[in-house]
Design a protein around this motif. Structure first.
Motif, PDB file in Angstrom:
ATOM      1  N   ARG A 115      -3.223  -4.960  53.976  1.00 29.32           N
ATOM      2  CA  ARG A 115      -2.786  -5.476  55.276  1.00 29.32           C
ATOM      3  C   ARG A 115      -1.300  -5.803  55.293  1.00 29.32           C
ATOM      4  O   ARG A 115      -0.696  -5.905  56.358  1.00 29.32           O
ATOM      5  N   GLN A 116      -0.720  -5.965  54.094  1.00 31.31           N
ATOM      6  CA  GLN A 116       0.698  -6.322  54.005  1.00 31.31           C
ATOM      7  C   GLN A 116       1.610  -5.104  54.078  1.00 31.31           C
ATOM      8  O   GLN A 116       2.834  -5.247  54.034  1.00 31.31           O
ATOM      9  N   HIS A 117       1.031  -3.912  54.178  1.00 34.12           N
ATOM     10  CA  HIS A 117       1.849  -2.693  54.127  1.00 34.12           C
ATOM     11  C   HIS A 117       1.464  -1.718  55.243  1.00 34.12           C
ATOM     12  O   HIS A 117       1.376  -0.510  55.029  1.00 34.12           O
ATOM     13  N   LEU A 118       1.271  -2.248  56.434  1.00 32.92           N
ATOM     14  CA  LEU A 118       0.841  -1.418  57.557  1.00 32.92           C
ATOM     15  C   LEU A 118       2.026  -1.015  58.425  1.00 32.92           C
ATOM     16  O   LEU A 118       2.945  -1.809  58.640  1.00 32.92           O
ATOM     17  N   SER A 119       1.964   0.187  58.932  1.00 33.36           N
ATOM     18  CA  SER A 119       2.944   0.603  59.937  1.00 33.36           C
ATOM     19  C   SER A 119       2.628  -0.134  61.236  1.00 33.36           C
ATOM     20  O   SER A 119       1.497  -0.599  61.441  1.00 33.36           O
ATOM     21  N   PRO A 120       3.587  -0.274  62.135  1.00 28.19           N
ATOM     22  CA  PRO A 120       3.304  -0.929  63.426  1.00 28.19           C
ATOM     23  C   PRO A 120       2.150  -0.272  64.172  1.00 28.19           C
ATOM     24  O   PRO A 120       1.346  -0.943  64.818  1.00 28.19           O
ATOM     25  N   GLN A 121       2.069   1.064  64.066  1.00 28.32           N
ATOM     26  CA  GLN A 121       1.008   1.785  64.775  1.00 28.32           C
ATOM     27  C   GLN A 121      -0.370   1.444  64.196  1.00 28.32           C
ATOM     28  O   GLN A 121      -1.324   1.207  64.935  1.00 28.32           O
ATOM     29  N   ALA A 177      -1.130  -1.245  62.429  1.00 29.12           N
ATOM     30  CA  ALA A 177      -1.402  -2.663  62.695  1.00 29.12           C
ATOM     31  C   ALA A 177      -1.957  -2.856  64.100  1.00 29.12           C
ATOM     32  O   ALA A 177      -2.897  -3.631  64.312  1.00 29.12           O
ATOM     33  N   ALA A 178      -1.381  -2.135  65.075  1.00 30.74           N
ATOM     34  CA  ALA A 178      -1.862  -2.247  66.457  1.00 30.74           C
ATOM     35  C   ALA A 178      -3.267  -1.678  66.588  1.00 30.74           C
ATOM     36  O   ALA A 178      -4.129  -2.247  67.283  1.00 30.74           O
ATOM     37  N   ARG A 179      -3.508  -0.574  65.909  1.00 28.77           N
ATOM     38  CA  ARG A 179      -4.841   0.042  65.942  1.00 28.77           C
ATOM     39  C   ARG A 179      -5.870  -0.886  65.317  1.00 28.77           C
ATOM     40  O   ARG A 179      -6.993  -1.028  65.818  1.00 28.77           O
ATOM     41  N   LEU A 180      -5.485  -1.538  64.214  1.00 26.48           N
ATOM     42  CA  LEU A 180      -6.397  -2.458  63.533  1.00 26.48           C
ATOM     43  C   LEU A 180      -6.698  -3.663  64.411  1.00 26.48           C
ATOM     44  O   LEU A 180      -7.857  -4.091  64.519  1.00 26.48           O
ATOM     45  N   TRP A 194     -12.340  -5.471  56.128  1.00 22.90           N
ATOM     46  CA  TRP A 194     -13.445  -4.512  56.037  1.00 22.90           C
ATOM     47  C   TRP A 194     -13.110  -3.220  56.790  1.00 22.90           C
ATOM     48  O   TRP A 194     -13.307  -2.119  56.267  1.00 22.90           O
ATOM     49  N   ILE A 195     -12.607  -3.358  57.997  1.00 23.47           N
ATOM     50  CA  ILE A 195     -12.276  -2.175  58.794  1.00 23.47           C
ATOM     51  C   ILE A 195     -11.166  -1.365  58.130  1.00 23.47           C
ATOM     52  O   ILE A 195     -11.246  -0.140  58.006  1.00 23.47           O
ATOM     53  N   LEU A 196     -10.119  -2.050  57.687  1.00 25.37           N
ATOM     54  CA  LEU A 196      -8.973  -1.349  57.110  1.00 25.37           C
ATOM     55  C   LEU A 196      -9.356  -0.597  55.844  1.00 25.37           C
ATOM     56  O   LEU A 196      -9.002   0.578  55.686  1.00 25.37           O
ATOM     57  N   THR A 197     -10.089  -1.234  54.952  1.00 22.09           N
ATOM     58  CA  THR A 197     -10.456  -0.551  53.713  1.00 22.09           C
ATOM     59  C   THR A 197     -11.430   0.592  53.979  1.00 22.09           C
ATOM     60  O   THR A 197     -11.397   1.604  53.281  1.00 22.09           O
TER      61      THR A 197
END
Length: 333
Positions: A31-37, A39-42, A252-255
């Protein structure tokens, strides 16, 4: 599943001393290395999940209050602070529900298999060494030796056992009391203070989420895990840190996204297999727990279950809301 899942992790997934496991951890909180796009999608995906945030919720109906606590089955030193917050609540509870109450926990993977053999053993007439290509069976049999599984037993174990081992992470429990997850801390404190304890299900019930899947699907997932290119250390660290942020759904969603991306052309298959497991491991069990909860008349009940059981359309919180309870979020730490 309380201590049984913790035991499964320690014996099947990463059978090392906790200090060694943690020292070898090289995982990153994704979560600490997300692009803005991304991060917004998440953020958008999380917002669509009912009760996506929070590890402590209160369900109220009439004069009954049910405190639902999302737990981690594996330990972390930060749980000391969580327990300081929870002790007064436990002392004021008329009943504490856990997923299961422990019986005699097996000492080794071999003992575990013998105790719950119906959840571990292949259907009659089937052998894993005859269903897998020779190279795949060679890799699996190596895992069996590392797990302490007898050579004559290894071909008769269901594929999910080896998938769990192959999906292991060196980022395991943390701290001197690391094998003691939040469930176990709550259980011990309740026993010490003579607070009544009850179980939502019977020992071994949760294992059916793994063993009840078709063997063909278990074999498909085992094949994907043999070719896994995603860091399970990243998965473990991301979900652990998301838990302590009270935002496990986000982790959970990100992984899950990252795992399916790493699967490449097999991404659709992996999504289906993961959805199949989550439906059995969480949704079905959550629904089965509702009649158990509703049968109790105590005024103040504490329910401590894995945090992944709380959110979602078929999560415990949304199911309680459907039963006419009003929900409010409470302080967790």
């Amino acid at each position: 599943m309380l201590r049984l899942f913790a035991f499964l992790f320690l014996c099947l997934a990463a059978p090392l001393f906790p200090s060694v496991v943690q020292a070898a951890c090289s995982g990153t909180d994704l979560r600490q290395h997300l692009s803005p796009q991304t991060a917004a999608r998440l953020e958008q995906a999380v917002s669509a999940v009912p009760f996506a945030q929070g590890n402590h919720w209160i369900a109220q109906r009439g004069d009954q209050s049910i405190h639902v606590i999302g737990t981690m089955h594996l330990g972390d030193g930060r749980m000391h602070r969580v327990m300081r917050q929870l002790r007064p609540l436990i002392l004021s509870s008329d009943l504490v529900f856990l997923e299961q109450l422990p019986t005699n926990t097996p000492d080794t993977p071999q003992d575990l298999i013998e105790t719950f053999q119906h959840q571990f053993v292949m259907p009659r007439g089937k052998r894993l060494d005859q269903l897998l290509p020779a190279k795949s069976w060679e890799a699996v049999s190596l895992q069996a030796r590392n797990m302490g599984i007898k050579r004559e037993v290894a071909p008769f174990l269901q594929p999910w056992v080896y998938s769990m081992r192959l999906r292991s992470s060196t980022c395991g429990p943390r701290g001197l009391t690391s094998p003691r997850g939040l469930d176990e801390r709550i259980r011990r404190f309740s026993l010490k203070r003579a607070i009544p304890l009850a179980a939502l299900e019977q020992p071994g019930d949760g294992l059916r989420a793994f063993s009840g899947r078709p063997i063909k699907d278990q074999l498909r997932l085992l094949d994907l895990n043999l070719r896994n290119s995603f860091s399970d250390n990243d998965l473990a660290v991301t979900r652990r840190e998301a838990y302590f942020d009270e935002n496990l759904t986000e982790g959970w969603i990100l992984t899950s996204w990252k795992r399916t991306e790493a699967a490449g052309k097999n991404s659709a298959l992996l999504r289906r297999l993961d959805a199949q497991l989550n439906q059995r491991l969480h949704d079905q069990r959550n629904k089965a727990w509702m009649p158990v909860l509703r049968s109790r008349q105590e005024k103040t009940i504490l329910v401590a279950v894995g945090a992944a059981h709380l959110p979602g359309r078929n999560g415990i919180l949304n199911l309680l809301r459907r039963q006419g309870y009003s929900l409010s979020r409470a302080q967790f730490r």
